[in-house]
Write a protein that holds these residues in place. Structure first.
Motif, mmCIF file in Angstrom:
data_model
loop_
_atom_site.group_PDB
_atom_site.id
_atom_site.type_symbol
_atom_site.label_atom_id
_atom_site.label_comp_id
_atom_site.label_asym_id
_atom_site.label_seq_id
_atom_site.Cartn_x
_atom_site.Cartn_y
_atom_site.Cartn_z
ATOM 1 N N ALA A 120 36.952 -64.789 -80.551
ATOM 2 C CA ALA A 120 36.553 -64.176 -81.818
ATOM 3 C C ALA A 120 37.760 -63.695 -82.612
ATOM 4 C CB ALA A 120 35.591 -63.015 -81.544
ATOM 5 N N VAL A 121 38.712 -63.105 -81.914
ATOM 6 C CA VAL A 121 39.880 -62.545 -82.594
ATOM 7 C C VAL A 121 40.721 -63.626 -83.252
ATOM 8 C CG1 VAL A 121 42.100 -61.415 -82.177
ATOM 9 C CG2 VAL A 121 40.000 -60.432 -81.254
ATOM 10 N N VAL A 122 40.959 -64.727 -82.523
ATOM 11 C CA VAL A 122 41.868 -65.744 -83.060
ATOM 12 C C VAL A 122 41.183 -66.689 -84.044
ATOM 13 C CG1 VAL A 122 43.307 -65.670 -81.002
ATOM 14 C CG2 VAL A 122 41.459 -67.322 -81.122
ATOM 15 N N LEU A 123 39.837 -66.753 -84.020
ATOM 16 C CA LEU A 123 39.147 -67.689 -84.908
ATOM 17 C C LEU A 123 38.495 -67.006 -86.103
ATOM 18 C CD1 LEU A 123 37.458 -70.149 -82.365
ATOM 19 C CD2 LEU A 123 39.560 -70.474 -83.679
ATOM 20 N N ALA A 124 38.032 -65.772 -85.940
ATOM 21 C CA ALA A 124 37.380 -65.073 -87.047
ATOM 22 C C ALA A 124 38.433 -64.627 -88.061
ATOM 23 C CB ALA A 124 36.590 -63.877 -86.535
ATOM 24 N N THR A 143 46.972 -70.801 -81.175
ATOM 25 C CA THR A 143 46.466 -69.589 -80.539
ATOM 26 C C THR A 143 45.664 -69.856 -79.270
ATOM 27 O OG1 THR A 143 44.648 -69.732 -82.141
ATOM 28 C CG2 THR A 143 46.440 -68.184 -82.632
ATOM 29 N N PHE A 144 45.199 -71.094 -79.076
ATOM 30 C CA PHE A 144 44.458 -71.396 -77.851
ATOM 31 C C PHE A 144 45.327 -71.180 -76.606
ATOM 32 C CE2 PHE A 144 42.986 -74.331 -74.523
ATOM 33 C CZ PHE A 144 41.677 -73.877 -74.380
ATOM 34 N N LEU A 145 46.636 -71.226 -76.781
ATOM 35 C CA LEU A 145 47.534 -71.023 -75.642
ATOM 36 C C LEU A 145 47.364 -69.638 -75.023
ATOM 37 C CD1 LEU A 145 50.822 -72.657 -77.001
ATOM 38 C CD2 LEU A 145 49.201 -73.611 -75.371
#
Length: 466
Positions: A120-124, A143-145
């Motif tokens: 949620a944090v990296v995509l919203a 950010t998926f890393l």
């Protein structure tokens, strides 16, 4: 002492077979299994504590980096640092749960919460950002890393199931975020059918484009890495179990053999060798009057005294490179030169007898200080040929030490009562100690008693007593 005493040695081949089975199934003994699981549980707990500490350190580094690299200021800046600090807080909570040993399922719950919140944090979008970017654009960031930090934390736990669970949670949370984005109005997932290269490039460069291929690669690689780490942890646990079982069996061997012999048994494929005849030193020791003494003692005191006696005598046998072959009530049998013939086996046997008598004298001083009666011991020592080899069936093998030499040592010990001596040795042992010429002072105090006829023997043998 019965004729032809047989002594059991754990065959190394059978031990290796047990290790192989244990490596697949874990320790087969219920008590060993319980101790093994308890030890792993302790290490898992310590691993979780270390993992949360490492994760908190990593999050602190990331917070510092975000603080320095993020161009936003004001409330948007606080939002970025605040969401990152959330993971620092959950890391501290996980450490507390592990330290307090509460809620065993906590690592699994936190793995799920961390995965969902991280996605949620990296995509919203940042609600306080001055410039709102298209919803699909964060999918192009690296950010998926950050999800691999969750795998790192799970790997410290030494739990393969937690690793698999973390992989599923991370992949599932990222998939939910991806589906939320691609189902938003205006999100593009593929070029129009029949498009030329220009249209395809324009689609890829569209800020509203969400690459399904990129999402598939990220999820598949993440799941494969988590599965691989889970297999690695499982394999590591099996190796640790093998090592623990090997050390346990080595510890069991050390109860009966000197450290030198334990090394031989543990390292050789056929440590005891073929059936053969060889010369060894044999020592037989027995407490004098123990049976009469034990009749007036509580059973607990009898066993405590025997254990104390055995422990002191065992130390002397091992200190002189002997093999403690058998405890027989208040008596014991030890051999010197098994499985390999040494250069001073007879000397070791006589030195051990002297050491045992000295250890008993020191113990008697302790007993007298406590108001207890002293103990007396008779020791018989002989040197001669014995037959060594595996006997028994395929299902139950034993390594036997048999021969008249063992029986003679027992008879010599019985002779200490008649000769009113503490130690009686054969002329054969004296001759061998003289030939080895390692420590002739061991012969001091021994006087020649002339030929003696031993019970069960027609021919007399030369004996020395002291």
């Amino acid at each position: 002492m019965p004729e032809g005493v047989q002594v059991d040695y754990p065959p190394a081949r059978r031990a290796r077979e047990q290790l192989t089975v244990m490596g697949r199934q874990g320790p087969t003994d219920p008590g060993a299994r319980a101790r093994f699981d308890a030890a792993f549980a302790r290490e898992e707990r310590r691993g979780l504590m270390l993992a949360t500490a490492a994760r908190s350190a990593a999050v602190a580094v990331i917070i510092g980096w975000l603080a320095a690299a993020n161009p936003e200021r004001g409330r948007a800046y606080a939002w970025v640092l605040g969401t990152a600090t959330f993971f620092l807080v959950t890391g501290v909570l996980q450490f507390w749960f592990s330290y307090r040993r509460v809620m065993p399922a906590a690592p699994y719950v936190f793995a799920l919460v961390d995965s969902v919140v991280l996605a949620a944090v990296v995509l919203a979008p940042n609600p306080f950002a001055t410039i709102q970017v298209p919803v699909a654009l964060p999918l192009r960031y690296a950010t998926f890393l950050y999800f691999f930090l969750l795998l790192m934390q799970a790997a410290f736990s030494f739990r393969s199931r937690l690793l698999l669970w973390t992989g599923l949670c991370g992949a599932g949370a990222w998939t939910l975020g991806f589906l939320w984005i691609v189902n938003r109005p205006g999100t593009v997932t593929r070029p129009a059918i029949g498009s030329d290269i220009t249209s395809i490039l324009a689609t890829y460069l569209d800020p509203n484009y969400a690459s399904k291929l990129k999402w598939e690669n990220e999820v598949i690689v993440f799941l494969l890495v988590s599965a691989g780490l889970a297999l690695l942890v499982r394999r590591s646990r099996a190796l640790v179990a093998e090592r623990a079982e090997a050390e346990r069996e080595r510890g069991n061997l050390s109860r009966y053999f000197s450290p030198k012999i334990v090394d031989v048994l543990a390292e050789r494929d056929e440590p005891l060798g073929r059936v053969r005849r060889q010369a060894v030193g044999v020592l037989f020791a027995d407490l004098v009057g123990f049976t009469t003494m034990a009749e007036d003692m509580p059973p607990e005191e009898v066993m405590a005294m025997l254990r104390a006696f055995h422990a002191r005598m065992e130390d002397e046998v091992f200190r002189h490179s002997g093999c403690l072959e058998k405890f027989i009530g208040d008596a014991l049998l030890a051999t010197f030169g098994v499985p390999d013939v040494g250069t001073h086996d007879a000397t070791d046997a006589l030195a051990c007898a002297r050491g045992m008598l000295a250890a008993l004298a020191a113990w008697n001083r302790e007993r007298e200080a406590e108001g207890l009666s002293p103990l007396r011991m008779g020791v018989g020592v002989h040197y001669g040929q014995v037959v060594l080899g595996d006997i028994g069936s395929r299902r139950s093998m034993a390594f036997a030490t048999v021969g008249d030499t063992i029986n003679v040592a027992s008879r010599l010990q019985s002779l200490t009562r008649d000769l009113k001596a503490t130690i009686v040795v054969s002329g054969a042992l004296v001759a061998e100690v003289t030939r080895e010429a390692v420590d002739l002072s061991l012969l001091e105090g021994l006087t020649k008693q002339g030929p003696q006829v031993l019970r069960g023997h027609q021919a007399s043998i030369e004996v020395w007593a002291g």
